[in-house]
Design an enzyme around this catalytic site. Structure first.
Site, PDB file in Angstrom:
ATOM      1  N   LEU A 154      13.483   5.799 -34.589  1.00 47.73           N
ATOM      2  CA  LEU A 154      13.738   4.349 -34.642  1.00 47.73           C
ATOM      3  C   LEU A 154      14.555   3.978 -35.877  1.00 47.73           C
ATOM      4  O   LEU A 154      14.557   4.696 -36.875  1.00 47.73           O
ATOM      5  CB  LEU A 154      12.414   3.575 -34.625  1.00 47.73           C
ATOM      6  CG  LEU A 154      11.386   3.753 -35.748  1.00 47.73           C
ATOM      7  CD1 LEU A 154      11.800   3.096 -37.029  1.00 47.73           C
ATOM      8  CD2 LEU A 154      10.052   3.209 -35.287  1.00 47.73           C
ATOM      9  N   PHE A 250      28.482   4.392 -36.366  1.00 50.66           N
ATOM     10  CA  PHE A 250      28.377   5.120 -37.645  1.00 50.66           C
ATOM     11  C   PHE A 250      29.740   5.470 -38.227  1.00 50.66           C
ATOM     12  O   PHE A 250      29.857   6.372 -39.028  1.00 50.66           O
ATOM     13  CB  PHE A 250      27.466   6.354 -37.515  1.00 50.66           C
ATOM     14  CG  PHE A 250      26.015   5.963 -37.523  1.00 50.66           C
ATOM     15  CD1 PHE A 250      25.269   6.063 -38.682  1.00 50.66           C
ATOM     16  CD2 PHE A 250      25.422   5.442 -36.390  1.00 50.66           C
ATOM     17  CE1 PHE A 250      23.954   5.658 -38.708  1.00 50.66           C
ATOM     18  CE2 PHE A 250      24.102   5.028 -36.405  1.00 50.66           C
ATOM     19  CZ  PHE A 250      23.366   5.140 -37.564  1.00 50.66           C
ATOM     20  N   LEU A 251      30.755   4.748 -37.786  1.00 49.20           N
ATOM     21  CA  LEU A 251      32.069   4.898 -38.423  1.00 49.20           C
ATOM     22  C   LEU A 251      32.401   3.615 -39.174  1.00 49.20           C
ATOM     23  O   LEU A 251      33.511   3.105 -39.077  1.00 49.20           O
ATOM     24  CB  LEU A 251      33.146   5.203 -37.365  1.00 49.20           C
ATOM     25  CG  LEU A 251      33.117   6.610 -36.747  1.00 49.20           C
ATOM     26  CD1 LEU A 251      34.284   6.794 -35.777  1.00 49.20           C
ATOM     27  CD2 LEU A 251      33.154   7.703 -37.817  1.00 49.20           C
ATOM     28  N   ALA A 253      33.078   2.220 -42.633  1.00 50.43           N
ATOM     29  CA  ALA A 253      33.306   2.565 -44.047  1.00 50.43           C
ATOM     30  C   ALA A 253      32.632   1.515 -44.915  1.00 50.43           C
ATOM     31  O   ALA A 253      32.540   0.353 -44.536  1.00 50.43           O
ATOM     32  CB  ALA A 253      34.794   2.609 -44.325  1.00 50.43           C
ATOM     33  N   GLY A 258      21.975   4.473 -47.421  1.00 49.30           N
ATOM     34  CA  GLY A 258      20.811   4.393 -48.303  1.00 49.30           C
ATOM     35  C   GLY A 258      19.575   4.411 -47.435  1.00 49.30           C
ATOM     36  O   GLY A 258      19.598   4.963 -46.335  1.00 49.30           O
ATOM     37  N   CYS A 261      15.410   7.158 -45.288  1.00 55.78           N
ATOM     38  CA  CYS A 261      15.532   8.373 -44.462  1.00 55.78           C
ATOM     39  C   CYS A 261      16.744   9.242 -44.803  1.00 55.78           C
ATOM     40  O   CYS A 261      16.576  10.382 -45.239  1.00 55.78           O
ATOM     41  CB  CYS A 261      15.550   7.997 -42.995  1.00 55.78           C
ATOM     42  SG  CYS A 261      13.952   7.364 -42.447  1.00 55.78           S
TER      43      CYS A 261
HETATM   44  N1  LIG Z   1      11.288   4.150 -41.876  1.00 51.47           N
HETATM   45  C1  LIG Z   1      12.062   4.640 -40.934  1.00 51.47           C
HETATM   46  O1  LIG Z   1      13.035   4.028 -40.505  1.00 51.47           O
HETATM   47  C2  LIG Z   1      11.771   5.993 -40.347  1.00 51.47           C
HETATM   48  C3  LIG Z   1      12.444   6.400 -39.182  1.00 51.47           C
HETATM   49  C4  LIG Z   1      12.167   7.650 -38.654  1.00 51.47           C
HETATM   50  C5  LIG Z   1      11.265   8.493 -39.277  1.00 51.47           C
HETATM   51  N2  LIG Z   1      10.647   8.090 -40.425  1.00 51.47           N
HETATM   52  C6  LIG Z   1       9.676   8.987 -41.045  1.00 51.47           C
HETATM   53  O2  LIG Z   1       8.377   8.519 -40.718  1.00 51.47           O
HETATM   54  C7  LIG Z   1       7.484   8.739 -41.812  1.00 51.47           C
HETATM   55  C8  LIG Z   1       6.865   7.415 -42.239  1.00 51.47           C
HETATM   56  O3  LIG Z   1       7.897   6.597 -42.758  1.00 51.47           O
HETATM   57  P1  LIG Z   1       7.663   5.029 -43.045  1.00 51.47           P
HETATM   58  O4  LIG Z   1       8.967   4.480 -43.458  1.00 51.47           O
HETATM   59  O5  LIG Z   1       6.936   4.427 -41.905  1.00 51.47           O
HETATM   60  O6  LIG Z   1       6.673   5.131 -44.310  1.00 51.47           O
HETATM   61  P2  LIG Z   1       5.934   3.951 -45.073  1.00 51.47           P
HETATM   62  O7  LIG Z   1       5.948   4.321 -46.488  1.00 51.47           O
HETATM   63  O8  LIG Z   1       6.483   2.632 -44.644  1.00 51.47           O
HETATM   64  O9  LIG Z   1       4.443   4.033 -44.518  1.00 51.47           O
HETATM   65  C9  LIG Z   1       3.591   5.120 -44.748  1.00 51.47           C
HETATM   66  C10 LIG Z   1       2.151   4.615 -44.689  1.00 51.47           C
HETATM   67  O10 LIG Z   1       1.272   5.739 -44.720  1.00 51.47           O
HETATM   68  C11 LIG Z   1       0.116   5.385 -45.476  1.00 51.47           C
HETATM   69  N3  LIG Z   1      -0.581   6.618 -45.879  1.00 51.47           N
HETATM   70  C12 LIG Z   1      -0.231   7.502 -46.849  1.00 51.47           C
HETATM   71  N4  LIG Z   1      -1.129   8.515 -46.893  1.00 51.47           N
HETATM   72  C13 LIG Z   1      -2.046   8.262 -45.924  1.00 51.47           C
HETATM   73  C14 LIG Z   1      -3.190   8.931 -45.465  1.00 51.47           C
HETATM   74  N5  LIG Z   1      -3.583  10.095 -45.999  1.00 51.47           N
HETATM   75  N6  LIG Z   1      -3.923   8.391 -44.469  1.00 51.47           N
HETATM   76  C15 LIG Z   1      -3.547   7.214 -43.917  1.00 51.47           C
HETATM   77  N7  LIG Z   1      -2.441   6.517 -44.296  1.00 51.47           N
HETATM   78  C16 LIG Z   1      -1.715   7.040 -45.289  1.00 51.47           C
HETATM   79  C17 LIG Z   1       0.697   4.578 -46.620  1.00 51.47           C
HETATM   80  O11 LIG Z   1      -0.302   3.801 -47.249  1.00 51.47           O
HETATM   81  C18 LIG Z   1       1.756   3.738 -45.878  1.00 51.47           C
HETATM   82  O12 LIG Z   1       1.219   2.525 -45.419  1.00 51.47           O
HETATM   83  C19 LIG Z   1       8.323   9.428 -42.890  1.00 51.47           C
HETATM   84  O13 LIG Z   1       8.190  10.810 -42.746  1.00 51.47           O
HETATM   85  C20 LIG Z   1       9.729   8.998 -42.553  1.00 51.47           C
HETATM   86  O14 LIG Z   1      10.680   9.931 -43.008  1.00 51.47           O
HETATM   87  C21 LIG Z   1      10.865   6.848 -40.957  1.00 51.47           C
END
Ligand SMILES: NC(=O)c1ccc[n+]([C@@H]2O[C@H](COP(=O)([O-])OP(=O)(O)OC[C@H]3O[C@@H](n4cnc5c(N)ncnc54)[C@H](O)[C@@H]3O)[C@@H](O)[C@H]2O)c1
Length: 449
Positions: A154, A250-251, A253, A258, A261
Site C-alpha cells: 500500500l 514514478f517518472l 523529477a 523520502g 519505506c
Molecule cells: N508505511 C507504509 O507505507 C508501508 C508500506 C508497505 C510496507 N510497510 C512496512 O510495514 C511495516 C510497518 O510499517 P508502518 O509504517 O505501519 O509502521 P508504524 O511505525 O506506523 O507502526 C508500527 C506499529 O507497531 C507497533 N509495535 C511495535 N512493536 C510492537 C509489538 N512488539 N507488538 C505490538 N505492536 C508493536 C508500534 O507501536 C506502532 O504503532 C514496516 O516493516 C514497513 O516497512 C510500510
C-alpha cells in the site's frame, strides 16, 4: 467470517485491520503503545489517511473491530495473526528487527491453538524462517503454527483504497496449505495472487521498492541533464511514459524519494547484497542520486535568492508526499535543517503534517496558511505536491512576497505562467526556465551540427 489479530496499528496495521473488518471478518488490533490503543478506542486515529476514520468507526460500531494491548486477548480466538510492526533502519542500513522479534516471542507465549502467522512487515530475506524458529523456541507447549509472508504494497495517502484494490497479493510459505488459507482471506479483493516460497515473497517486496526508487532516481538524473541541455524533463517523461514498456508512473523529477519505506528498503537490500559478497552497484547509484537532490535544491534556491544569511524562506509542504502526515525521512525536514544551518530563517506550511514536523524540528516556524507563509518571504519552495498548492492564488502570493523567487521542487506549475505573473521561477529539469531564461539557452550550444 474469520477471527484475525493484527499486531501493530500504524499505517499498515490499522489499514489491514480496518480493511479485513470491512470485508466481514472479526479483527482484534493490538499495539504495545497504550496511548494509541486508548485513543483508538475513543475513535482518535494515530495517523492521517483519507477515508480511514470512517471505516474504523463503522467496523467498531458493527462489533467487527476492537483494539487491545493484550496479546492473550488478541490471540484468544484468532486463526490468523498479522505482524505489521515497524522495521526501521538499523546499523549500517540493516533492517532493525527488534519489534518483529518481540512480536514473535509474544505470539508464542500467548497463542492458544493452531495459528497462521502472516508477516506484513518488510523484512530481510530469511526473516520468515527466523520468526518460525523464535515462535517454536518460545512456545510453552507444542502447538501447530505456520509462517506466511504477505508483503504489503500500500501507498500512504491512498492506503485504504490500495488495500481494497491491490494490484496483486504475494504470499510465500513453506506450508502450502497455510498459504492457501491466507489466499482465501484475500479472494474478496479480486486481485491476482502469487503464491511462492517464503524467501521469494520477502524478496519481491524489496525488489519492487528498489525498482520504484530506481525509476525516481533515473528521472532525476535525466532532469539534471535536461537542465544542462535546455530540455524539459516533464515532457520527456510524458513522451517516454506512453511506451507501455516504460509507463509514466514514478517518472516525476523532483526533490527525490523520502518516507518510511524507500530509503530504508533500498539501503536494507544493498546491505543484504553486500553481506553476501555481492556488489549492489545500481542500488548504490540510486541512493547517491537521491542524496544529491538536497544539494541540487539548495543550489536552485541560492541561485535565485542569493546567499542564505537572513533570508526568509518558506517551505510549501512538509509531509514526504501528499495526503499523509508522515514526515519520516521527509525531504522538507532535511532541507529546513540545511537552510537553518546556513543562517536562513525558515518557515513552513502543510495541510496536515505541521504538528508532527514541529515535534521533529521545534525551531521551524509554522504558518497557518500559504499566504501567511508568503508574506515577506524571499523564496518559496514547493516541497510536497499537495493538490491545494495547485489551486493557490499565485498573483496574491507574488504580491505578498518580499522577493518573488519560486522554486518548484515538484514541477506543479508551468514555467511560462509563473514568469507571466512575475515570479523568478525555477522548476526541476525544465530547461532554462528561471527568470534568467532570457540570458542564454544552453540547448543552442548543444544543437547538432
Ligand atoms: N508505511 C507504509 O507505507 C508501508 C508500506 C508497505 C510496507 N510497510 C512496512 O510495514 C511495516 C510497518 O510499517 P508502518 O509504517 O505501519 O509502521 P508504524 O511505525 O506506523 O507502526 C508500527 C506499529 O507497531 C507497533 N509495535 C511495535 N512493536 C510492537 C509489538 N512488539 N507488538 C505490538 N505492536 C508493536 C508500534 O507501536 C506502532 O504503532 C514496516 O516493516 C514497513 O516497512 C510500510
Amino acid at each position: 467470517m474469520k477471527d484475525l489479530c493484527v499486531i501493530g496499528v500504524g499505517y499498515v496495521g490499522l489499514v489491514t485491520a480496518a480493511g479485513f473488518a470491512d470485508l466481514g471478518n472479526r479483527v482484534t488490533a493490538l499495539d504495545i503503545n497504550e496511548e494509541r490503543v486508548r485513543n483508538l478506542r475513543k475513535g482518535i486515529l494515530p495517523i492521517y489517511e483519507p477515508g480511514l476514520e470512517e471505516v474504523v468507526r463503522r467496523n467498531v460500531q458493527a462489533g467487527r473491530l476492537a483494539f487491545t494491548t493484550s496479546y492473550d486477548e488478541a490471540l484468544s480466538k484468532a486463526e490468523f495473526a498479522f505482524i505489521a510492526v515497524g522495521t526501521p533502519e538499523g546499523v549500517d542500513g540493516e533492517a532493525d528487527l527488534r519489534y518483529v522479534r518481540d512480536a514473535a516471542e509474544s505470539i508464542a507465549r500467548s497463542m492458544q491453538g493452531p495459528l497462521i502467522v502472516i508477516n506484513k512487515s518488510t523484512v530481510p530475506v530469511g526473516t520468515g524462517d527466523w520468526v518460525s524458529e523464535i515462535i517454536r523456541s518460545h512456545l510453552p507447549k507444542p502447538l501447530r503454527f505456520a509462517v506466511v509472508s504477505c508483503p504489503e504494497f500500500l501507498r500512504e495517502g491512498s492506503a485504504l483504497a490500495d488495500f481494497l484494490n491491490p494490484a496483486r497479493t504475494v504470499l510465500g510459505s513453506m506450508d502450502h496449505e497455510a498459504a492457501e488459507k491466507v489466499a482465501q482471506l484475500h479472494i474478496p479483493l479480486r486481485a491476482p495472487i502469487v503464491i511462492t516460497d517464503l524467501r521469494t515473497a520477502e524478496m519481491i517486496k524489496y525488489a519492487s521498492n528498489a525498482f520504484l526508487a530506481t525509476k525516481i532516481s533515473f528521472i532525476n538524473e535525466i532532469a539534471n541533464i535536461c537542465e544542462a541541455l535546455g530540455a524539459d524533463v516533464k515532457e520527456v517523461a510524458t513522451g517516454m511514459g506512453y511506451d507501455p514498456r516504460i509507463g509514466r508512473q514514478f517518472l516525476e523529477a523532483g526533490i527525490g524519494y523520502g518516507g518510511s519505506c524507500f530509503p530504508k528498503d533500498v539501503k536494507a537490500l544493498a546491505h543484504m547484497a553486500s553481506v553476501q559478497g555481492r556488489n549492489p552497484q545500481l542500488l548504490q547509484a540510486v541512493m547517491d542520486i537521491n542524496e544529491d537532490r538536497m544539494r541540487m535544491v539548495l543550489e536552485h534556491i541560492e541561485s535565485l535568492s542569493g546567499p542564505f544569511g537572513r533570508k526568509d524562506i518558506g517551505l510549501l509542504g512538509l509531509a514526504f508526499k501528499p495526503n499523509t502526515d508522515d514526515i519520516r525521512e521527509a525531504p522538507a525536514l532535511k532541507i529546513a535543517g540545511l537552510l537553518l544551518g546556513r543562517g536562513a530563517a525558515v518557515r513552513a506550511y502543510d495541510p496536515v503534517a505541521m504538528d508532527a514536523a514541529a515535534r521533529a524540528l521545534p525551531t521551524l516556524r509554522m504558518c497557518p496558511d500559504p499566504y501567511a507563509l508568503a508574506e515577506g518571504a524571499d523564496a518559496l519552495v514547493v516541497v510536497t505536491d499537495w493538490n491545494e498548492f495547485k489551486q493557490l492564488d499565485l498573483s496574491r502570493i507574488h504580491k505578498l512576497m518580499r522577493t518573488p523567487n519560486l522554486i518548484d521542487g515538484r514541477n506543479i506549475y508551468e514555467p511560462e505562467e509563473m514568469k507571466a505573473i512575475g515570479f523568478r521561477y525555477r522548476g526541476i529539469g525544465r530547461g532554462y526556465d528561471g527568470s534568467d531564461a532570457a540570458a542564454k539557452r544552453p540547448a543552442d550550444k548543444a544543437r547538432p551540427r
